[in-house]
Design a protein around this motif. Sequence first.
Motif, PDB file in Angstrom:
ATOM      1  N   SER A   1       0.850  -1.189   0.000  1.00 33.52           N
ATOM      2  CA  SER A   1       0.000   0.000   0.000  1.00 33.52           C
ATOM      3  C   SER A   1       0.887   1.240   0.000  1.00 33.52           C
ATOM      4  CB  SER A   1      -0.936   0.006   1.210  1.00 33.52           C
ATOM      5  OG  SER A   1      -0.213   0.139   2.416  1.00 33.52           O
ATOM      6  N   ARG A   2       0.320   2.319  -0.463  1.00 35.98           N
ATOM      7  CA  ARG A   2       0.958   3.634  -0.395  1.00 35.98           C
ATOM      8  C   ARG A   2      -0.045   4.585   0.230  1.00 35.98           C
ATOM      9  NH1 ARG A   2       5.111   4.184  -5.064  1.00 35.98           N
ATOM     10  NH2 ARG A   2       6.485   2.539  -4.290  1.00 35.98           N
ATOM     11  N   VAL A   3       0.486   5.595   0.884  1.00 35.90           N
ATOM     12  CA  VAL A   3      -0.354   6.585   1.544  1.00 35.90           C
ATOM     13  C   VAL A   3       0.105   7.970   1.117  1.00 35.90           C
ATOM     14  CG1 VAL A   3      -1.156   7.495   3.761  1.00 35.90           C
ATOM     15  CG2 VAL A   3      -0.604   5.056   3.545  1.00 35.90           C
ATOM     16  N   LEU A   4      -0.863   8.809   0.791  1.00 39.99           N
ATOM     17  CA  LEU A   4      -0.597  10.221   0.578  1.00 39.99           C
ATOM     18  C   LEU A   4      -1.247  10.940   1.751  1.00 39.99           C
ATOM     19  CD1 LEU A   4      -0.859  12.380  -2.571  1.00 39.99           C
ATOM     20  CD2 LEU A   4      -1.908  13.137  -0.453  1.00 39.99           C
ATOM     21  N   CYS A   5      -0.434  11.604   2.545  1.00 39.12           N
ATOM     22  CA  CYS A   5      -0.916  12.380   3.683  1.00 39.12           C
ATOM     23  C   CYS A   5      -0.726  13.849   3.330  1.00 39.12           C
ATOM     24  CB  CYS A   5      -0.135  11.999   4.937  1.00 39.12           C
ATOM     25  SG  CYS A   5      -0.706  12.837   6.414  1.00 39.12           S
ATOM     26  N   TYR A   6      -1.839  14.572   3.245  1.00 39.19           N
ATOM     27  CA  TYR A   6      -1.799  15.978   2.837  1.00 39.19           C
ATOM     28  C   TYR A   6      -2.170  16.851   4.030  1.00 39.19           C
ATOM     29  CZ  TYR A   6      -2.938  20.322   0.493  1.00 39.19           C
ATOM     30  OH  TYR A   6      -2.989  21.644   0.126  1.00 39.19           O
ATOM     31  N   TYR A   7      -1.303  17.817   4.354  1.00 38.30           N
ATOM     32  CA  TYR A   7      -1.537  18.714   5.476  1.00 38.30           C
ATOM     33  C   TYR A   7      -2.424  19.870   5.019  1.00 38.30           C
ATOM     34  CZ  TYR A   7       2.434  16.133   7.447  1.00 38.30           C
ATOM     35  OH  TYR A   7       3.281  15.164   7.906  1.00 38.30           O
ATOM     36  N   MET A   8      -3.634  19.935   5.559  1.00 43.32           N
ATOM     37  CA  MET A   8      -4.681  20.821   5.042  1.00 43.32           C
ATOM     38  C   MET A   8      -4.734  22.219   5.648  1.00 43.32           C
ATOM     39  SD  MET A   8      -7.769  18.010   4.862  1.00 43.32           S
ATOM     40  CE  MET A   8      -9.019  19.263   4.624  1.00 43.32           C
ATOM     41  N   ASN A   9      -4.313  22.390   6.904  1.00 42.80           N
ATOM     42  CA  ASN A   9      -4.447  23.704   7.526  1.00 42.80           C
ATOM     43  C   ASN A   9      -3.699  24.753   6.713  1.00 42.80           C
ATOM     44  OD1 ASN A   9      -4.964  21.679   9.667  1.00 42.80           O
ATOM     45  ND2 ASN A   9      -5.305  23.514  10.906  1.00 42.80           N
ATOM     46  N   PRO A  10      -4.337  25.891   6.421  1.00 43.97           N
ATOM     47  CA  PRO A  10      -3.681  26.912   5.585  1.00 43.97           C
ATOM     48  C   PRO A  10      -2.574  27.677   6.301  1.00 43.97           C
ATOM     49  CG  PRO A  10      -5.860  27.647   6.232  1.00 43.97           C
ATOM     50  CD  PRO A  10      -5.714  26.241   6.740  1.00 43.97           C
ATOM     51  N   THR A  11      -2.620  27.688   7.623  1.00 44.80           N
ATOM     52  CA  THR A  11      -1.543  28.311   8.399  1.00 44.80           C
ATOM     53  C   THR A  11      -1.164  27.362   9.526  1.00 44.80           C
ATOM     54  OG1 THR A  11      -3.091  29.488   9.839  1.00 44.80           O
ATOM     55  CG2 THR A  11      -2.292  30.685   7.901  1.00 44.80           C
ATOM     56  N   TRP A  12       0.113  27.331   9.837  1.00 42.04           N
ATOM     57  CA  TRP A  12       0.619  26.471  10.897  1.00 42.04           C
ATOM     58  C   TRP A  12       2.004  26.964  11.273  1.00 42.04           C
ATOM     59  CZ3 TRP A  12      -2.518  23.057  13.161  1.00 42.04           C
ATOM     60  CH2 TRP A  12      -1.975  22.164  14.094  1.00 42.04           C
ATOM     61  N   GLN A  13       2.283  27.007  12.565  1.00 39.48           N
ATOM     62  CA  GLN A  13       3.588  27.471  13.033  1.00 39.48           C
ATOM     63  C   GLN A  13       4.346  26.307  13.670  1.00 39.48           C
ATOM     64  OE1 GLN A  13       2.939  30.807  15.633  1.00 39.48           O
ATOM     65  NE2 GLN A  13       1.545  31.794  14.186  1.00 39.48           N
ATOM     66  N   GLU A  14       5.652  26.392  13.648  1.00 40.70           N
ATOM     67  CA  GLU A  14       6.505  25.319  14.170  1.00 40.70           C
ATOM     68  C   GLU A  14       6.148  24.938  15.608  1.00 40.70           C
ATOM     69  OE1 GLU A  14      11.226  24.551  14.979  1.00 40.70           O
ATOM     70  OE2 GLU A  14      10.655  26.035  13.486  1.00 40.70           O
ATOM     71  N   GLU A  15       5.834  25.936  16.436  1.00 39.87           N
ATOM     72  CA  GLU A  15       5.535  25.650  17.847  1.00 39.87           C
ATOM     73  C   GLU A  15       4.161  24.994  18.053  1.00 39.87           C
ATOM     74  OE1 GLU A  15       4.740  30.078  17.160  1.00 39.87           O
ATOM     75  OE2 GLU A  15       6.317  28.672  16.653  1.00 39.87           O
ATOM     76  N   PHE A  16       3.425  24.781  16.964  1.00 34.75           N
ATOM     77  CA  PHE A  16       2.151  24.070  17.048  1.00 34.75           C
ATOM     78  C   PHE A  16       2.348  22.552  17.055  1.00 34.75           C
ATOM     79  CE2 PHE A  16      -0.358  27.675  14.734  1.00 34.75           C
ATOM     80  CZ  PHE A  16      -0.191  28.495  15.826  1.00 34.75           C
ATOM     81  N   TYR A  17       3.552  22.082  16.694  1.00 31.90           N
ATOM     82  CA  TYR A  17       3.894  20.647  16.609  1.00 31.90           C
ATOM     83  C   TYR A  17       3.017  19.952  15.553  1.00 31.90           C
ATOM     84  CZ  TYR A  17       6.033  21.814  21.129  1.00 31.90           C
ATOM     85  OH  TYR A  17       6.738  22.404  22.149  1.00 31.90           O
ATOM     86  N   GLY A  18       2.545  18.750  15.845  1.00 31.80           N
ATOM     87  CA  GLY A  18       1.694  18.025  14.898  1.00 31.80           C
ATOM     88  C   GLY A  18       2.459  17.280  13.820  1.00 31.80           C
TER      89      GLY A  18
ATOM     90  N   ALA B   1      -1.757  25.577  19.520  1.00 36.63           N
ATOM     91  CA  ALA B   1      -2.129  25.359  18.115  1.00 36.63           C
ATOM     92  C   ALA B   1      -3.615  25.646  17.927  1.00 36.63           C
ATOM     93  CB  ALA B   1      -1.830  23.915  17.717  1.00 36.63           C
ATOM     94  N   PRO B   2      -4.027  25.829  16.669  1.00 35.27           N
ATOM     95  CA  PRO B   2      -5.463  25.927  16.404  1.00 35.27           C
ATOM     96  C   PRO B   2      -6.170  24.682  16.946  1.00 35.27           C
ATOM     97  CG  PRO B   2      -4.201  26.462  14.442  1.00 35.27           C
ATOM     98  CD  PRO B   2      -3.231  25.947  15.463  1.00 35.27           C
ATOM     99  N   SER B   3      -7.446  24.779  17.189  1.00 35.80           N
ATOM    100  CA  SER B   3      -8.205  23.680  17.788  1.00 35.80           C
ATOM    101  C   SER B   3      -8.130  22.389  16.985  1.00 35.80           C
ATOM    102  CB  SER B   3      -9.676  24.078  17.936  1.00 35.80           C
ATOM    103  OG  SER B   3      -9.786  25.160  18.819  1.00 35.80           O
ATOM    104  N   TYR B   4      -7.992  22.506  15.673  1.00 39.18           N
ATOM    105  CA  TYR B   4      -8.035  21.315  14.833  1.00 39.18           C
ATOM    106  C   TYR B   4      -6.860  21.252  13.865  1.00 39.18           C
ATOM    107  CZ  TYR B   4     -12.813  21.502  16.520  1.00 39.18           C
ATOM    108  OH  TYR B   4     -13.920  21.580  17.321  1.00 39.18           O
ATOM    109  N   ARG B   5      -6.291  20.072  13.755  1.00 35.80           N
ATOM    110  CA  ARG B   5      -5.244  19.776  12.762  1.00 35.80           C
ATOM    111  C   ARG B   5      -5.896  18.819  11.778  1.00 35.80           C
ATOM    112  NH1 ARG B   5      -2.163  15.290  11.703  1.00 35.80           N
ATOM    113  NH2 ARG B   5       0.027  15.521  11.183  1.00 35.80           N
ATOM    114  N   PHE B   6      -6.008  19.244  10.525  1.00 42.19           N
ATOM    115  CA  PHE B   6      -6.649  18.445   9.483  1.00 42.19           C
ATOM    116  C   PHE B   6      -5.608  17.824   8.565  1.00 42.19           C
ATOM    117  CE2 PHE B   6      -9.823  21.745  10.438  1.00 42.19           C
ATOM    118  CZ  PHE B   6     -10.965  20.994  10.610  1.00 42.19           C
TER     119      PHE B   6
END
Length: 166
Positions: free
Chosen positions: A94-111, A151-156
């Motif tokens: 199998s292969r997986v494509l994981c796409y980070y959706m949040n339009p803004t994100w800072q390093e200190e948000f982790y994730g 971080a923002p409430s949700y990481r998509f």
Amino acid sequence: MIKIYDNYMNEDEMTSLYSYGVTASYDIGWDDTSTIEHRQYPCLYHKLPEVELQPLQQYFDTTPELRGWTTNRAVINLVTPSSINFRHNHGKDSRVLCYYMNPTWQEEFYGETIFYGSKGEDDKVVSYKPNRAVIFSGELPHSIRPASFVAPSYRFTLSIFFHKLH
């Protein structure tokens, strides 16, 4: 195999996908592992209908690591700072494509996505960056570092699972 693509989508597709994710209905219960003790920490997810993947097909067709592979299923994962995520994999072939959706994100948000090497060696950490796609072999053990409480409430993330065409 782990391949990282920054600026994976054009801005209109990126914005449209994020808007879709923010307004989607989420289910409880996507289990990352089959371990009974982990079931008390279910994930939140939205299963994408096949028709929602159609506009993204152009990206799959032009990504070398996905040539000869076809979509199996796709989900949007919704993670909060209090989410608990376990090491897991998606099986051989199998292969997986994981796409980070949040339009803004800072390093200190982790994730970040953490890929585990054998015997604790050669671990690889992939930072969560907006409009980044990470394509990897589904047999690689991985997990998500929880987002920080600033971080923002949700990481998509959009996770698309592929299997080999025969």
